[in-house]
Write an enzyme that holds these catalytic residues in place. Structure first.
Site, PDB file in Angstrom:
ATOM      1  CG  ASN A 159      -1.708  -2.215  -5.728  1.00 11.61           C
ATOM      2  OD1 ASN A 159      -1.021  -3.131  -5.280  1.00 11.61           O
ATOM      3  ND2 ASN A 159      -1.507  -0.949  -5.409  1.00 11.61           N
ATOM      4  NE  ARG A 183       2.867  -2.499  -5.316  1.00 15.93           N
ATOM      5  CZ  ARG A 183       2.617  -2.902  -4.072  1.00 15.93           C
ATOM      6  NH1 ARG A 183       1.410  -3.261  -3.716  1.00 15.93           N
ATOM      7  NH2 ARG A 183       3.573  -2.939  -3.194  1.00 15.93           N
ATOM      8  CG  HIS A 211       7.176   0.030  -0.105  1.00 15.44           C
ATOM      9  ND1 HIS A 211       7.635  -0.001   1.190  1.00 15.44           N
ATOM     10  CD2 HIS A 211       6.047  -0.716  -0.107  1.00 15.44           C
ATOM     11  CE1 HIS A 211       6.830  -0.728   1.934  1.00 15.44           C
ATOM     12  NE2 HIS A 211       5.849  -1.184   1.159  1.00 15.44           N
ATOM     13  CG  ASN A 260      -0.270  -3.166   7.455  1.00 11.51           C
ATOM     14  OD1 ASN A 260      -0.315  -3.005   8.672  1.00 11.51           O
ATOM     15  ND2 ASN A 260      -1.357  -3.210   6.698  1.00 11.51           N
ATOM     16  NE  ARG A 289       6.304  -7.152   5.917  1.00 11.10           N
ATOM     17  CZ  ARG A 289       6.141  -6.463   4.779  1.00 11.10           C
ATOM     18  NH1 ARG A 289       7.172  -6.246   3.990  1.00 11.10           N
ATOM     19  NH2 ARG A 289       4.953  -6.024   4.419  1.00 11.10           N
ATOM     20  CD  GLU A 311       1.669   1.754  -4.138  1.00  9.55           C
ATOM     21  OE1 GLU A 311       0.563   1.330  -3.755  1.00  9.55           O
ATOM     22  OE2 GLU A 311       2.753   1.274  -3.782  1.00  9.55           O
TER      23      GLU A 311
HETATM   24  P1  ADP Z   1      -0.550  -1.334   3.557  1.00  6.69           P
HETATM   25  O1  ADP Z   1       0.934  -1.398   3.705  1.00  6.69           O
HETATM   26  O2  ADP Z   1      -1.246  -2.595   3.900  1.00  6.69           O
HETATM   27  O3  ADP Z   1      -1.020  -0.652   2.275  1.00  6.69           O
HETATM   28  P2  ADP Z   1      -1.413   1.145   4.821  1.00  6.69           P
HETATM   29  O4  ADP Z   1      -0.551   2.040   3.999  1.00  6.69           O
HETATM   30  O5  ADP Z   1      -2.883   1.233   4.653  1.00  6.69           O
HETATM   31  O6  ADP Z   1      -0.966  -0.354   4.740  1.00  6.69           O
HETATM   32  O7  ADP Z   1      -1.055   1.445   6.364  1.00  6.69           O
HETATM   33  C1  ADP Z   1      -1.610   0.733   7.412  1.00  6.69           C
HETATM   34  C2  ADP Z   1      -1.142   1.361   8.727  1.00  6.69           C
HETATM   35  O8  ADP Z   1      -1.521   2.737   8.733  1.00  6.69           O
HETATM   36  C3  ADP Z   1      -1.736   0.724   9.963  1.00  6.69           C
HETATM   37  O9  ADP Z   1      -0.726   0.508  10.937  1.00  6.69           O
HETATM   38  C4  ADP Z   1      -2.719   1.766  10.456  1.00  6.69           C
HETATM   39  O10 ADP Z   1      -2.864   1.751  11.853  1.00  6.69           O
HETATM   40  C5  ADP Z   1      -2.040   3.050  10.015  1.00  6.69           C
HETATM   41  N1  ADP Z   1      -3.008   4.135   9.900  1.00  6.69           N
HETATM   42  C6  ADP Z   1      -4.074   4.245   9.076  1.00  6.69           C
HETATM   43  N2  ADP Z   1      -4.781   5.370   9.314  1.00  6.69           N
HETATM   44  C7  ADP Z   1      -4.132   6.009  10.334  1.00  6.69           C
HETATM   45  C8  ADP Z   1      -4.373   7.214  11.063  1.00  6.69           C
HETATM   46  N3  ADP Z   1      -5.395   8.009  10.793  1.00  6.69           N
HETATM   47  N4  ADP Z   1      -3.488   7.531  12.034  1.00  6.69           N
HETATM   48  C9  ADP Z   1      -2.442   6.732  12.334  1.00  6.69           C
HETATM   49  N5  ADP Z   1      -2.174   5.585  11.685  1.00  6.69           N
HETATM   50  C10 ADP Z   1      -3.010   5.223  10.708  1.00  6.69           C
END
Ligand code: ADP
Length: 364
Positions: free
Chosen positions: A8, A63, A151, A180, A210, A350
């Protein structure tokens, strides 16, 4: 299948899992990758893990973010690689590293079958009225400008889990992948009927960096008034906007939660985020003609009770009712018994979907 390797690739990372009969033997992540050499190095490292542990990898699954018009997962050959190269500019942050990784794998594992699983494929069921943009039709025909959606692997994973829990294959589900990158999908009968990301993963609600959807006229206006180049505009919309752009504090949701009481713009960025998410969900309730379940997933969706409360506040009028304790504990079902809509928190997996897709392609 013997063991399979699943990769991934992110915009600066490679996550890998080695599975045997659904069990994870090894997994890991290589981060802070900067360039082509870095991605080649990451594949070499993974190859090292395989060799050291004497694993017989029978297939490699990738992926792939943008599959263009490809509707199904596919075995990787020269023809597919040249197609992916042709469309790489549609999702450059991910697609270019993916191509480096695929090519490195073909060198290091020359005899191993490789399979691409596309993030766009789940959305292939969208009707024309959902995927067409209001620009001259010829650009859809000639340049394939349309909504593709992303996604998809994640939306498929969590919406299927929700449907299973509800024992209803026909459920009307809205799934919210909030990491993100953020996207929201409307699903009916297990099929995507609309989704917020579009021609590229830039459309939709605001995201970490973004912009999400903006009035298209802002772009020529900035070009003329601020004398920005196309390259600068792309960077502004992809890397300097969204939560980061509005707050000026951070792109990271947790940072903004911490900063929101002292920093007005951190609070404002969060308010814009919650508001836009609610608007997308609301519009998909109309598109689906109702809703049975709303699912939250990915980093923010899986972990933030505050976000879920804020976004769902706007749906009390259709009978959404949360059980606050369950919400705080990130339980799978966070809606109360009397809630008219089920609310789920489901961890996206995933790798599992990629594994299942690989089995389909390999006929196993
Ligand atoms: P990506 O799209 O890079 O895979 P993730 O799914 O890991 O990203 O999500 C990242 C986001 O999730 C960041 O904005 C981070 O602050 C938020 N995040 C991660 N853990 C927590 C938490 N415990 N509470 C609130 N937000 C969180």
């Amino acid at each position: 299948m013997n063991s399979v390797l699943i990769l991934n690739v992110g915009s600066s990372s490679v996550k890998y899992s080695i599975l045997s009969e659904n069990e994870v033997l090894f997994d890991g992540v290589i981060e802070r990758i900067k360039d082509k050499k870095g991605y080649q190095g990451a594949v070499k490292k993974i190859f090292g893990v395989v060799k050291k542990n004497k694993i017989n990898v029978s297939a490699i699954g990738h992926r792939v973010v943008h599959g263009g018009l490809l509707k199904k997962s596919k075995g990787i050959d020269e023809k597919l690689i040249s197609y992916l190269k042709k469309i790489k500019e549609l999702a450059p942050l991910h697609q270019i590293p993916e191509i480096h990784v695929i090519e490195s794998c073909r060198k290091l594992f020359p005899k191993t079958k490789q399979i691409a699983v596309f993030d766009t494929a789940f959305h292939e069921t969208m009707p024309e009225k959902a995927f067409l943009y209001g620009i001259p039709y010829k650009y859809y025909i000639k340049d394939k400008i349309r909504r593709y959606g992303f996604h998809g692997i994640s939306h498929k994973c969590v919406s299927e889990s929700a449907a299973k829990i509800m024992k209803n294959k026909h459920a009307k589900i809205i799934s919210c992948h909030l990491g993100n990158g953020c996207s929201i999908t409307a699903i009916k009968d297990g099929k995507s009927i609309d989704t917020s990301m579009g021609f590229t993963p830039l459309e939709g609600p605001i995201m970490g960096t973004r912009s999400g959807s903006i009035d298209p006229s802002i772009i020529p206006y900035l070009v003329e008034k601020e004398k920005l180049s196309i390259k600068e505009i792309k960077s502004l919309l992809n890397h300097k906007s969204g939560l980061l752009g509005i707050s000026g504090v951070s792109n990271d949701f947790r940072d903004l939660l911490k900063a929101r009481r002292k920093n007005k713009r951190a609070k404002l960025a969060l308010d814009v985020f919650y508001y836009q998410l609610s608007k997308y969900i609301g519009s998909y309730i109309a598109a689906l003609n109702g809703v049975d379940a709303i699912v939250f997933t990915a980093g923010i969706g899986e972990n933030s009770a505050v976000l879920r409360t804020k976004v769902l506040e706007n749906f009390k009028f259709i009978g959404v009712d949360l059980e606050e304790k369950k919400n705080r504990n990130n339980e799978t079902v966070i809606s109360s018994k009397k809630s008219k809509v089920k609310i789920f928190v489901i961890k996206t997996d995933e790798m599992k979907v990629i594994y299942e897709e690989m089995r389909k392609v390999l006929g196993k």
